[in-house]
Design an enzyme around this catalytic site. Structure first.
Site, short mmCIF file in Angstrom:
data_model
loop_
_atom_site.label_atom_id
_atom_site.label_comp_id
_atom_site.label_asym_id
_atom_site.label_seq_id
_atom_site.Cartn_x
_atom_site.Cartn_y
_atom_site.Cartn_z
N GLY A 104 0.75 -1.18 0.09
CA GLY A 104 -0.06 -0.21 0.07
C GLY A 104 0.76 1.22 -0.17
O GLY A 104 0.39 2.45 -0.80
N GLU B 230 1.87 1.95 -3.33
CA GLU B 230 0.46 2.28 -4.06
C GLU B 230 0.27 3.74 -3.97
O GLU B 230 -0.12 4.57 -4.75
CB GLU B 230 -0.70 1.44 -3.86
CG GLU B 230 -0.66 -0.05 -4.11
CD GLU B 230 -1.71 -0.98 -3.71
OE1 GLU B 230 -1.86 -0.93 -2.61
OE2 GLU B 230 -2.38 -1.58 -4.62
N1 3HC Z 1 2.22 -3.41 9.12
C1 3HC Z 1 2.55 -3.44 10.72
N2 3HC Z 1 3.64 -3.39 11.33
C2 3HC Z 1 4.78 -3.74 10.29
C3 3HC Z 1 4.54 -4.14 9.13
C4 3HC Z 1 3.17 -3.88 8.55
N3 3HC Z 1 3.01 -3.72 7.26
N4 3HC Z 1 5.73 -4.39 8.59
C5 3HC Z 1 6.74 -4.60 9.76
N5 3HC Z 1 5.95 -4.32 10.83
C6 3HC Z 1 6.51 -4.26 11.98
C7 3HC Z 1 7.17 -5.52 12.49
O1 3HC Z 1 6.16 -6.45 13.05
C8 3HC Z 1 8.17 -5.02 13.36
O2 3HC Z 1 7.49 -4.89 14.69
P1 3HC Z 1 8.37 -5.07 16.02
O3 3HC Z 1 9.63 -4.17 16.05
O4 3HC Z 1 7.25 -4.85 17.21
O5 3HC Z 1 8.66 -6.57 16.05
C9 3HC Z 1 8.70 -3.84 12.83
O6 3HC Z 1 7.65 -3.45 12.24
C10 3HC Z 1 10.03 -3.92 12.34
O7 3HC Z 1 9.88 -4.92 11.28
P2 3HC Z 1 11.07 -5.95 11.00
O8 3HC Z 1 11.67 -6.40 12.23
O9 3HC Z 1 10.82 -6.76 9.93
O10 3HC Z 1 12.04 -4.89 10.44
P3 3HC Z 1 13.09 -4.80 9.09
O11 3HC Z 1 13.73 -3.69 8.95
O12 3HC Z 1 13.71 -6.15 8.88
O13 3HC Z 1 12.05 -4.83 7.85
C11 3HC Z 1 10.01 -4.45 6.62
C12 3HC Z 1 11.03 -4.12 7.56
C13 3HC Z 1 10.92 -4.54 5.15
C14 3HC Z 1 9.00 -3.36 6.25
C15 3HC Z 1 9.51 -5.92 6.63
O14 3HC Z 1 8.80 -5.89 8.06
C16 3HC Z 1 8.36 -6.36 5.81
O15 3HC Z 1 8.75 -6.82 4.72
N6 3HC Z 1 7.24 -5.86 6.42
C17 3HC Z 1 5.88 -6.54 5.29
C18 3HC Z 1 5.67 -5.44 4.53
C19 3HC Z 1 4.52 -5.80 3.80
O16 3HC Z 1 4.18 -7.02 3.37
N7 3HC Z 1 3.79 -4.78 3.23
C20 3HC Z 1 2.58 -5.05 2.51
C21 3HC Z 1 1.24 -5.31 3.14
S1 3HC Z 1 -0.03 -5.94 2.19
C22 3HC Z 1 -0.67 -4.23 1.46
O17 3HC Z 1 0.09 -3.36 1.56
C23 3HC Z 1 -1.86 -4.72 1.10
C24 3HC Z 1 -2.29 -3.45 -0.05
O18 3HC Z 1 -2.09 -3.58 -1.49
C25 3HC Z 1 -3.62 -3.04 -0.04
#
Ligand code: 3HC
Length: 683
Positions: free
Chosen positions: A106, A109
């Site tokens: 998102g 996006e």
């Molecule tokens: N929402 C809420 N919290 C999130 C998050 C998200 N999307 N992504 C990461 N976090 C949180 C983690 O749970 C973690 O929390 P904590 O410190 O309490 O444990 C903190 O952020 C840090 O995350 P990481 O330990 O993974 O830190 P990194 O620096 O290694 O990585 C990142 C950061 C690259 C952002 C990785 O966390 C990641 O890949 N996150 C997932 C991102 C994702 O999949 N986004 C797409 C979501 S789907 C979407 O957007 C649908 C749309 O199209 C409608």
């Protein structure tokens, strides 16, 4: 604006530039407060006579990293993301996205809906929704194919990969890439638009998708790579179907498919896997990890050299110990060979490989371990050998050194009890090949101190491993379950299922490899020898008898060109009637009547063996959470990620169904083989 929106999203004015700042730790995810805040901010600045250009920027470590995963599974609340991005794109004043960190899902996006995108050169973008069993649900499929072209867009959407903005420089994604001072340069960029009078919005949604792309040619590769995952294939279909549609029709179809996937079991499984990995890395103890710089590794065989390679790759310095100069040369050669392989396969540059190897030393003198912060032994699996070795370490290692064993099965409490500092002893159980496999079980023995546990987990993080904390028992969590799974597979062979049938059933269900092909690969004699050290379970006549039969026939696996399969010159496995004959004879001698067994029974028994043992591990306190077991199976044993792990499968079935199925198996095969397992932990 309400109060929460005000903190998550704020507005500042810099002359004619309106700055919208998202500040929602840790990764500026698109929570309801952020979504509402963005809409409010755009509307306010659009109506503000003084503002000519709007910038969306973020505080903290990254531009928006996606939808808020914490809101998944809850009823969606307005404003919905597609409306938010459309409102940004519809803005009558130019909107610039200022990208750094990882703009994902998102978040990307939002950036695509802006009229201009500028970025710091280290910024990455991506549409990782497929990793959560989803497709982009707020115009990501639509705007990416308009801006980047169908080929690049399809690649990003179906792979979920993060891509550096510099790699996308020629695609038209960004209007400027800066080497430093992102905020300052973004404002300068905005001011230049004002100075040049470029004050009309440039909307990606109004562009057309290039018409000359061969969609059908791209499809086969995407389906193949998806390996049973639905989302990449749905993403392809959405993009192909909507390529000539208006942005609003395309987004409507995209959203419809997104919402279907959001309710799917695959998406639930993949979101569970993401959360399970995060949970596994969290410790309930409060201890500061020790610094680890120099690591001693004892044993330069396949395991030891793989572990050394993993440490060197993560910039640790390594001291390798072997028994003889010849063995040491062999071990050092294997490690250097691993790096040469990495260079050859394009995984790292020659310079990077040389830098890693420069941190490697070797000796046959244990005194050279005296200044190591951590020593890991990867020697022969024999408790007496390990005890003798730990006594030596007790003599030579500094007082606060951590003494780790890579044993797969042996009793670490027994090893620790023989030395003067049992609190420093821990298990660090790597999986082969240790430089490739992501999983590490950190095994806390009875006396291991919290600080040692915290350090081992922290080292795992630095090695970029997925570390899971487990307790001591035969095989710890992973191999204990693997033994139970293997036992059931072997039993089915005696009962009449064929080698091919079993492997096909399990790979058809989603396992990365068939269990019998795995046995052939790792060597049937390895497990056989490890089991021979244990007393034979009298109640279980068929216990790994199929494997024993293969070993007796000299069929040790790939290394002897014959195991459960026979291997031709091309190395491909072939079914061998001799194996069926041997197994039939063994079954007869054990009084086991053979029958036809179908794929459903094979999968059910294999899966319930895992579930039953997993519940027993939880009951015995060997693992902290059921989801830790899933992490172990996803990263150590090729369990399909889109099925979440064995305990996720159990939770999908529900505790009542699991209890009933286990009771049925117990009635059919006996209480000794299928002991009563308490399903309370699933609660
Ligand atoms: N929402 C809420 N919290 C999130 C998050 C998200 N999307 N992504 C990461 N976090 C949180 C983690 O749970 C973690 O929390 P904590 O410190 O309490 O444990 C903190 O952020 C840090 O995350 P990481 O330990 O993974 O830190 P990194 O620096 O290694 O990585 C990142 C950061 C690259 C952002 C990785 O966390 C990641 O890949 N996150 C997932 C991102 C994702 O999949 N986004 C797409 C979501 S789907 C979407 O957007 C649908 C749309 O199209 C409608």
């Amino acid at each position: 604006m309400n109060n929460e929106n005000q903190t998550a999203v704020t507005i500042e004015h810099r002359n004619h530039v309106g700055l919208v700042t998202v500040n929602y730790a840790p990764v500026n995810a698109l929570s309801q407060a952020v979504r509402a805040g963005l809409v409010d901010a755009i509307e306010q600045l659009e109506a503000d006579f003084n503002t000519k250009v709007i910038v969306i920027r973020c505080e903290g470590r990254t531009f928006i990293a996606g939808a808020d995963i914490k809101e998944f599974g809850k009823p969606p609340t307005a404003p919905f993301l597609p409306d938010v991005v459309n409102r940004i794109e519809a803005c009558e004043k130019p909107v610039i996205a200022s990208l750094f960190g990882t703009s994902l899902g998102g978040g990307f996006e939002v950036a695509l809906a802006c009229h201009y995108r500028v970025a710091i050169n280290s910024a990455k973008v991506g549409l990782p929704e497929v990793n959560l069993g989803l497709i982009p649900g707020a115009g990501g499929t639509q705007r990416s194919m308009r801006l980047l072209g169908p080929k690049q867009a399809l690649d990003m959407v179906t792979s979920g990969k993060h891509v550096g903005v510099t790699a996308l420089k020629d695609s038209g994604l960004t209007d400027a890439i800066f080497e430093k001072d992102l905020d300052k340069n973004t404002i300068a960029f905005a001011e230049q638009l004002i100075a040049e009078g470029k004050l009309t919005p440039r909307r990606v949604g109004e562009m057309n998708v290039l018409g000359d792309f061969d969609w059908q040619a791209a499809k086969a590769g995407i389906v193949k790579k998806a390996r049973g995952k639905d989302a990449p294939v749905v993403a392809f279909d959405v993009m192909e179907k909507t390529q000539a549609m208006s942005i609003s029709d395309g987004m409507a179809y995209e959203r419809e498919q997104f919402l279907i996937l959001r309710k799917s079991e695959q998406s639930a499984a993949l979101i569970h896997a993401f959360g399970a990995e995060k949970a596994a890395s969290k410790l309930s103890i409060d201890a500061k990890p020790l610094d680890v710089v120099k690591v001693g590794i004892i044993g330069g065989g396949n395991m030891g050299s793989g572990i050394a390679t993993a440490f060197l790759s993560s910039k640790f310095s390594v001291q390798l110990i072997e028994q003889t100069e010849e063995a040491l040369e062999g071990g050092l050669g294997r490690i250097k060979g691993n790096f040469a392989g990495n260079v050859k396969r394009g995984r790292m540059s020659q310079q990077a490989a040389d830098d890693c190897v420069a941190q490697l030393n070797g000796s046959i003198d244990y005194q050279t371990l005296a200044d190591c912060d951590l020593v890991i032994e990867a020697v022969f699996e024999d408790i007496d050998v390990k005890k003798t070795l730990f006594a030596k370490l007790d003599d030579v290692c500094k007082a606060d050194a951590i003494l780790a064993t890579n044993t797969s099965y042996l009793d670490i409490d027994e090893i620790a009890a023989t030395i003067s500092r049992p609190q420093q002893v821990v298990g660090m159980h790597f999986f082969s090949p240790a430089n490739i496999m992501k999983l590490m079980e950190v095994v806390k023995a009875d006396k291991t101190s919290d600080q040692v546990v915290a350090t081992a987990m922290n080292v795992g993080k630095k090695l970029k491993k997925v570390s899971v904390l487990v307790g001591v028992c035969f095989g710890f969590a992973g191999n204990r379950m693997y033994t139970r799974y293997g036992r059931e597979i072997q039993q089915m062979l005696l009962e009449g299922a064929t080698v091919e049938q079993i492997d096909k059933a399990m790979t058809g269900w989603g396992m990365a490899m068939g269990p019998l092909a795995v046995q052939d690969l790792s060597g049937i004699d390895i497990g056989h020898n490890a089991r021979s050290a244990q007393p034979f379970p009298e109640h279980d006549q068929g216990y790994f008898r199929a494997a024993a039969t293969m070993v007796e026939a000299g069929r040790l696996g790939r290394k002897t060109q014959a195991g459960f399969y026979t291997y031709g010159e091309d190395g491909k496995p072939q079914n061998d009637p001799q194996v069926e004959e041997l197994l039939r004879a063994k079954a007869k001698s054990l009084g086991i009547t053979q029958r036809k067994i179908d794929a459903e029974e094979i999968v059910d028994r294999a899966l319930f063996a895992l579930i039953s043992e997993g519940l027993a591990l939880m009951e015995a306190g060997i693992v902290q959470r059921l989801s830790d077991i899933d992490v172990i199976w996803l990263h150590g044993y090729g369990f399909p990620r889109h099925k979440g792990g064995p305990m996720f499968q159990a939770q999908q079935l529900g505790d009542v169904n699991v209890a009933n199925s286990l009771a049925d198996l117990q009635n059919q095969f006996g209480e000794d083989i299928w002991p009563i397992t308490d399903t309370d932990a699933m609660g």
